[in-house]
Design a protein around this motif. Structure first.
Motif, short mmCIF file in Angstrom:
data_model
loop_
_atom_site.label_atom_id
_atom_site.label_comp_id
_atom_site.label_asym_id
_atom_site.label_seq_id
_atom_site.Cartn_x
_atom_site.Cartn_y
_atom_site.Cartn_z
N TYR A 73 -8.65 -0.77 1.56
CA TYR A 73 -7.45 -0.76 2.40
C TYR A 73 -7.76 -0.28 3.82
O TYR A 73 -7.24 -0.83 4.79
CB TYR A 73 -6.34 0.11 1.79
CG TYR A 73 -5.16 0.18 2.73
CD1 TYR A 73 -4.27 -0.89 2.83
CD2 TYR A 73 -4.97 1.26 3.57
CE1 TYR A 73 -3.22 -0.87 3.73
CE2 TYR A 73 -3.93 1.29 4.48
CZ TYR A 73 -3.06 0.23 4.55
OH TYR A 73 -2.03 0.25 5.46
N CYS A 117 0.62 -6.92 -2.83
CA CYS A 117 -0.75 -7.35 -2.47
C CYS A 117 -1.00 -8.78 -2.91
O CYS A 117 -1.67 -9.55 -2.20
CB CYS A 117 -1.78 -6.41 -3.08
SG CYS A 117 -1.87 -4.79 -2.28
N HIS A 134 0.83 -1.21 0.00
CA HIS A 134 0.00 0.00 0.00
C HIS A 134 0.86 1.25 0.00
O HIS A 134 0.64 2.16 -0.81
CB HIS A 134 -0.93 -0.01 1.22
CG HIS A 134 -1.62 1.31 1.43
ND1 HIS A 134 -2.69 1.73 0.67
CD2 HIS A 134 -1.38 2.31 2.34
CE1 HIS A 134 -3.09 2.92 1.09
NE2 HIS A 134 -2.31 3.29 2.08
N THR A 165 -7.99 -4.31 -2.41
CA THR A 165 -6.91 -3.32 -2.43
C THR A 165 -6.02 -3.51 -3.67
O THR A 165 -5.82 -2.57 -4.45
CB THR A 165 -6.05 -3.45 -1.16
OG1 THR A 165 -6.88 -3.22 -0.01
CG2 THR A 165 -4.92 -2.43 -1.17
#
Length: 387
Positions: free
Chosen positions: A309, A370, A220, A281
């Motif tokens: 997220y 991810c 992220h 996400t």
């Protein structure tokens, strides 16, 4: 406590989280003003955020073990008192050395707050409401991003960066007083010695939860730290719209936070929820990269990223609490260590990708991490993730 008295206490803790998060991140919005006032570069001021996060993460397990016998209400009051003093000392900083020493002091105590705040929230309410209480407390993070930092930035730009920290010091006083008035005594529970922390990682679900947290947070922050150049160069967003889109991203995050609190424990398994949120996400990042300069569609996927997220910390924190229910705070200290160090690593990896190939590689880096987190989540034992 009765439920009627418990929720004001939970809200007081959430406001404390709001002020702490705003304290950590406010320099990001005031880099030019602080750099000019202290006669250093913007990158040098930015180091106060990076080192703060590293201090908070690395020292969380140590200080959680050291404070294992302290009443949690008393410990929270000590932490908030340090933040009142820290914001005042930041507002009157005469040079950069002063500023960095104050930031390190606050970061030193910051990790303890994250280690105890979730367990405090679940102890204030009946067991059936524990996830909702966790979501309310964690909403302080999203609200600091959506309201606190933009408002503090505006104050700093209109008046002076020191005025923004004086305002934050006032908020810290409100958080301190409301916690003192509304929160009951909470004797320490499940204290663990530092030497016993490695033993906790033998719990398979906790080990997986900490690992998944590390990988998804790196992904992220590798992408989000450099979302501005991506929006400008890849999506073609006008510069004056970037701030609006980031504000919308944060608003979607607040919605995701409360959505997680409403869904967890009421239907799908926690393992399935974590899988869905990580997929949401990474999938939103992938679709954002794929649509290119089709701005309306890109904005939809940007908001989907923020929604998915921001729900993850509630789900992952709940997973940590359920993995080792007899040592919640010690387990959370490991989660905090993983989370904060991964923020710094994510920003580093994103910087390397940006310098090497530009914003597209930054987004691809986030997507790759991810995907790894999604794979790692499949190792969770479903029977051990439910309360």
């Amino acid at each position: 406590m009765s439920t009627r008295r418990a929720w004001p206490a939970v809200v007081a803790v959430a406001f404390g989280v709001f002020t702490v998060t705003a304290t950590e991140t406010l320099p990001i919005g005031l880099l030019p003003e602080m750099a000019s006032g202290l006669k250093v570069s913007e990158g040098t001021v930015g180091l106060t955020v990076t080192l703060y996060g590293l201090f908070a993460g690395l020292l969380a397990p140590v200080l959680t073990a050291a404070t294992r016998r302290l009443d949690r209400r008393r410990l929270l009051l000590v932490i908030l008192t340090v933040f009142v003093a820290g914001n005042v000392l930041t507002a009157v900083a005469v040079n950069y050395v002063w500023l960095i020493l104050v930031r390190l002091l606050i970061g030193f105590i910051h990790g303890v707050l994250w280690a105890i705040v979730a367990s405090v929230a679940v102890r204030l309410v009946p067991p059936a409401l524990s996830v909702r209480a966790t979501a309310v407390v964690f909403s302080g993070i999203s609200l600091a991003t959506v309201v606190g930092v933009p408002l503090g930035t505006m104050i700093g730009q209109w008046l002076d960066w020191r005025a923004a920290f004086w305002a934050l010091a006032a908020c810290s006083v409100v958080a301190l007083v409301s916690t003192a008035v509304l929160m009951p005594p909470l004797p320490a529970q499940g204290g663990v010695y530092l030497s016993e922390l490695p033993r906790l990682l033998r719990a398979g679900n906790l080990r997986t939860a900490v690992g998944v947290t590390a990988v998804v947070v790196i992904g992220h922050y590798a992408a989000y730290t450099y979302i501005t150049p991506f929006l400008l160069r890849n999506v073609g967003v006008p510069p004056d719209m970037v701030g609006v889109l980031l504000l919308c991203f944060g608003a979607a995050g607040v919605a995701g936070n409360f959505l997680a609190g409403a869904v967890i424990g009421r239907g799908p398994s926690l393992r399935a929820i974590v899988l869905a949120l990580i997929a949401g996400t990474g999938g939103s990042m992938a679709l954002l990269l794929a649509v290119g300069d089709r701005q309306p569609v890109a904005i939809v996927f940007l908001l989907g990223w923020g929604l998915a997220y921001s729900a993850l910390p509630v789900a992952l924190q709940t997973l940590v609490l359920r993995s080792v229910p007899q040592a919640r705070e010690a387990a959370t200290s490991l989660y905090v260590l993983s989370f904060n160090v991964s923020i710094a690593l994510g920003a580093l990896f994103g910087s390397l990708a940006l310098d090497r190939s530009g914003p597209s590689l930054v987004m691809a880096t986030g997507i790759a991490f991810c995907a790894v987190a999604l794979l790692a989540t499949t190792f969770l034992r479903p029977d051990a993730t439910e309360s």
